[in-house]
Scaffold this motif. Sequence first.
Motif, PDB file in Angstrom:
ATOM      1  N   GLU A   1     -18.190   2.721 -18.262  1.00 39.11           N
ATOM      2  CA  GLU A   1     -17.165   2.025 -17.604  1.00 39.11           C
ATOM      3  C   GLU A   1     -16.970   2.270 -16.168  1.00 39.11           C
ATOM      4  O   GLU A   1     -16.044   2.177 -15.696  1.00 39.11           O
ATOM      5  N   SER A   2     -17.674   3.393 -15.843  1.00 37.19           N
ATOM      6  CA  SER A   2     -17.657   3.975 -14.590  1.00 37.19           C
ATOM      7  C   SER A   2     -18.675   3.418 -13.527  1.00 37.19           C
ATOM      8  O   SER A   2     -19.351   2.722 -13.733  1.00 37.19           O
ATOM      9  N   LEU A   3     -18.319   4.010 -12.260  1.00 40.61           N
ATOM     10  CA  LEU A   3     -19.444   3.585 -11.266  1.00 40.61           C
ATOM     11  C   LEU A   3     -20.125   5.180 -10.671  1.00 40.61           C
ATOM     12  O   LEU A   3     -19.240   6.173 -10.351  1.00 40.61           O
ATOM     13  N   ILE A   4     -21.399   4.971 -10.452  1.00 37.94           N
ATOM     14  CA  ILE A   4     -22.059   6.323  -9.936  1.00 37.94           C
ATOM     15  C   ILE A   4     -22.062   5.861  -8.411  1.00 37.94           C
ATOM     16  O   ILE A   4     -22.293   4.977  -7.891  1.00 37.94           O
ATOM     17  N   ARG A   5     -21.318   6.940  -7.753  1.00 40.96           N
ATOM     18  CA  ARG A   5     -21.055   6.906  -6.221  1.00 40.96           C
ATOM     19  C   ARG A   5     -22.184   7.488  -5.510  1.00 40.96           C
ATOM     20  O   ARG A   5     -22.062   7.453  -4.212  1.00 40.96           O
ATOM     21  N   GLY A   6     -22.925   8.448  -6.239  1.00 42.82           N
ATOM     22  CA  GLY A   6     -24.078   9.120  -5.466  1.00 42.82           C
ATOM     23  C   GLY A   6     -24.319  10.308  -6.120  1.00 42.82           C
ATOM     24  O   GLY A   6     -24.121  10.517  -7.105  1.00 42.82           O
ATOM     25  N   ASN A   7     -25.048  11.214  -5.097  1.00 42.35           N
ATOM     26  CA  ASN A   7     -25.069  12.569  -5.529  1.00 42.35           C
ATOM     27  C   ASN A   7     -24.946  13.242  -4.397  1.00 42.35           C
ATOM     28  O   ASN A   7     -24.660  13.063  -3.500  1.00 42.35           O
ATOM     29  N   PRO A   8     -24.608  14.753  -4.611  1.00 41.62           N
ATOM     30  CA  PRO A   8     -24.292  15.699  -3.644  1.00 41.62           C
ATOM     31  C   PRO A   8     -25.309  15.806  -2.534  1.00 41.62           C
ATOM     32  O   PRO A   8     -24.971  16.498  -1.338  1.00 41.62           O
ATOM     33  N   PHE A   9     -26.346  15.428  -2.732  1.00 39.30           N
ATOM     34  CA  PHE A   9     -27.447  15.553  -1.669  1.00 39.30           C
ATOM     35  C   PHE A   9     -27.525  14.499  -0.575  1.00 39.30           C
ATOM     36  O   PHE A   9     -27.817  14.979   0.283  1.00 39.30           O
ATOM     37  N   GLU A  10     -27.129  13.265  -1.048  1.00 41.74           N
ATOM     38  CA  GLU A  10     -27.189  12.209   0.097  1.00 41.74           C
ATOM     39  C   GLU A  10     -25.592  11.962   0.284  1.00 41.74           C
ATOM     40  O   GLU A  10     -25.406  11.454   1.640  1.00 41.74           O
ATOM     41  N   HIS A  11     -24.586  12.387  -0.540  1.00 41.11           N
ATOM     42  CA  HIS A  11     -23.437  12.150  -0.059  1.00 41.11           C
ATOM     43  C   HIS A  11     -22.532  13.368  -0.399  1.00 41.11           C
ATOM     44  O   HIS A  11     -21.441  13.368  -1.212  1.00 41.11           O
ATOM     45  N   PRO A  12     -22.548  14.422   0.455  1.00 40.35           N
ATOM     46  CA  PRO A  12     -21.971  15.578   0.216  1.00 40.35           C
ATOM     47  C   PRO A  12     -20.453  15.642   0.482  1.00 40.35           C
ATOM     48  O   PRO A  12     -19.753  16.147  -0.042  1.00 40.35           O
TER      49      PRO A  12
ATOM     50  N   ALA B   1     -27.771   7.239 -15.043  1.00 42.13           N
ATOM     51  CA  ALA B   1     -26.869   8.140 -14.731  1.00 42.13           C
ATOM     52  C   ALA B   1     -27.746   9.377 -14.943  1.00 42.13           C
ATOM     53  O   ALA B   1     -28.415   9.747 -15.734  1.00 42.13           O
ATOM     54  N   TYR B   2     -27.923  10.397 -13.958  1.00 42.62           N
ATOM     55  CA  TYR B   2     -28.800  11.666 -14.012  1.00 42.62           C
ATOM     56  C   TYR B   2     -27.700  12.746 -13.570  1.00 42.62           C
ATOM     57  O   TYR B   2     -26.480  12.831 -13.139  1.00 42.62           O
ATOM     58  N   HIS B   3     -28.195  13.895 -14.116  1.00 40.84           N
ATOM     59  CA  HIS B   3     -27.536  15.399 -13.986  1.00 40.84           C
ATOM     60  C   HIS B   3     -27.311  15.447 -12.667  1.00 40.84           C
ATOM     61  O   HIS B   3     -28.055  15.258 -11.748  1.00 40.84           O
ATOM     62  N   LYS B   4     -26.058  15.892 -11.928  1.00 44.45           N
ATOM     63  CA  LYS B   4     -25.536  16.172 -10.674  1.00 44.45           C
ATOM     64  C   LYS B   4     -25.115  14.833 -10.160  1.00 44.45           C
ATOM     65  O   LYS B   4     -24.535  14.901  -8.896  1.00 44.45           O
ATOM     66  N   ASP B   5     -25.166  13.697 -10.729  1.00 37.53           N
ATOM     67  CA  ASP B   5     -24.654  12.599 -10.044  1.00 37.53           C
ATOM     68  C   ASP B   5     -23.174  12.559  -9.878  1.00 37.53           C
ATOM     69  O   ASP B   5     -22.575  13.344 -10.731  1.00 37.53           O
ATOM     70  N   ILE B   6     -22.551  11.875  -9.117  1.00 39.41           N
ATOM     71  CA  ILE B   6     -20.947  11.911  -8.813  1.00 39.41           C
ATOM     72  C   ILE B   6     -20.632  10.359  -9.409  1.00 39.41           C
ATOM     73  O   ILE B   6     -21.064   9.550  -8.802  1.00 39.41           O
ATOM     74  N   VAL B   7     -19.784  10.508 -10.311  1.00 38.58           N
ATOM     75  CA  VAL B   7     -19.295   9.322 -11.108  1.00 38.58           C
ATOM     76  C   VAL B   7     -17.696   9.385 -10.590  1.00 38.58           C
ATOM     77  O   VAL B   7     -17.046  10.246 -10.816  1.00 38.58           O
ATOM     78  N   GLU B   8     -17.352   7.936 -10.657  1.00 33.78           N
ATOM     79  CA  GLU B   8     -15.994   7.417 -10.358  1.00 33.78           C
ATOM     80  C   GLU B   8     -15.561   7.077 -11.766  1.00 33.78           C
ATOM     81  O   GLU B   8     -16.080   5.933 -12.167  1.00 33.78           O
ATOM     82  N   PHE B   9     -14.591   7.512 -12.495  1.00 31.39           N
ATOM     83  CA  PHE B   9     -13.853   6.969 -13.720  1.00 31.39           C
ATOM     84  C   PHE B   9     -12.312   7.305 -13.231  1.00 31.39           C
ATOM     85  O   PHE B   9     -11.868   8.179 -13.217  1.00 31.39           O
ATOM     86  N   GLU B  10     -11.641   6.054 -13.732  1.00 29.64           N
ATOM     87  CA  GLU B  10     -10.344   5.896 -13.729  1.00 29.64           C
ATOM     88  C   GLU B  10      -9.894   6.408 -12.256  1.00 29.64           C
ATOM     89  O   GLU B  10      -8.700   7.176 -12.488  1.00 29.64           O
ATOM     90  N   GLY B  11     -10.555   6.513 -11.359  1.00 28.42           N
ATOM     91  CA  GLY B  11      -9.997   6.606  -9.743  1.00 28.42           C
ATOM     92  C   GLY B  11     -10.217   7.974  -9.597  1.00 28.42           C
ATOM     93  O   GLY B  11      -9.737   8.438  -8.605  1.00 28.42           O
ATOM     94  N   PHE B  12     -10.877   8.852 -10.357  1.00 24.83           N
ATOM     95  CA  PHE B  12     -11.177  10.184 -10.151  1.00 24.83           C
ATOM     96  C   PHE B  12     -12.777  10.363 -10.065  1.00 24.83           C
ATOM     97  O   PHE B  12     -13.502   9.744 -10.567  1.00 24.83           O
ATOM     98  N   LEU B  13     -13.050  11.314  -8.937  1.00 27.20           N
ATOM     99  CA  LEU B  13     -14.489  11.668  -9.015  1.00 27.20           C
ATOM    100  C   LEU B  13     -14.901  12.868  -9.829  1.00 27.20           C
ATOM    101  O   LEU B  13     -14.255  13.810  -9.868  1.00 27.20           O
ATOM    102  N   TYR B  14     -16.237  12.894 -10.724  1.00 24.95           N
ATOM    103  CA  TYR B  14     -16.605  13.965 -11.477  1.00 24.95           C
ATOM    104  C   TYR B  14     -18.095  13.885 -11.085  1.00 24.95           C
ATOM    105  O   TYR B  14     -18.994  12.943 -10.696  1.00 24.95           O
ATOM    106  N   SER B  15     -18.640  15.150 -11.422  1.00 28.31           N
ATOM    107  CA  SER B  15     -20.161  15.332 -11.341  1.00 28.31           C
ATOM    108  C   SER B  15     -20.721  15.430 -12.823  1.00 28.31           C
ATOM    109  O   SER B  15     -19.897  16.016 -13.715  1.00 28.31           O
ATOM    110  N   ILE B  16     -21.783  14.942 -13.104  1.00 25.70           N
ATOM    111  CA  ILE B  16     -22.348  15.008 -14.316  1.00 25.70           C
ATOM    112  C   ILE B  16     -23.168  16.238 -14.177  1.00 25.70           C
ATOM    113  O   ILE B  16     -23.914  16.766 -13.338  1.00 25.70           O
TER     114      ILE B  16
END
Length: 135
Positions: free
Chosen positions: A115-126, A67-82
């Motif tokens: 417990e989450s999944l990294i879905r991508g980052n805003p540069f590849e998956h805006p 997990a890197y700064h700015k990654d987009i993480v899905e946790f409990e059905g919601f997306l968050y940015s680190i």
Amino acid sequence: MREIKYRGRGINGEWHYGLLTELKRNYMRIEKGHYISNSSGLPFAYHVRPETVGQYTGLKDKNRKEAYHKDIVEFEGFLYSIEWDEKRTGFYLADLVYLDDPDSEEHKIGSCISESLIRGNPFEHPHLLEGRDET
């Protein structure tokens, strides 16, 4: 102690991982900018776009992906940015904070990320950030 390393997207679109150097002025034949290198350092470094640079959090998602700064993480059905909190010198995900103090009550982000999944980052998956309230 967590491993210190960075990720940045090069001018050609490829991702590079390693140490971060910022040259504030041209140096010999190397133009100023942000560079990601391996342990050998310059001149074995890749010029990266500064807006894409993110530091490794020291944490991994449930698939063991870093997990890197700015990654987009899905946790409990919601997306968050680190993101990074300069005042607390820690990474945070929504209202949960990871501080360098593992005894802190706010160290819970470690288990959240695991417990989450990294879905991508805003540069590849805006598109992942579309509809998010950016304040």
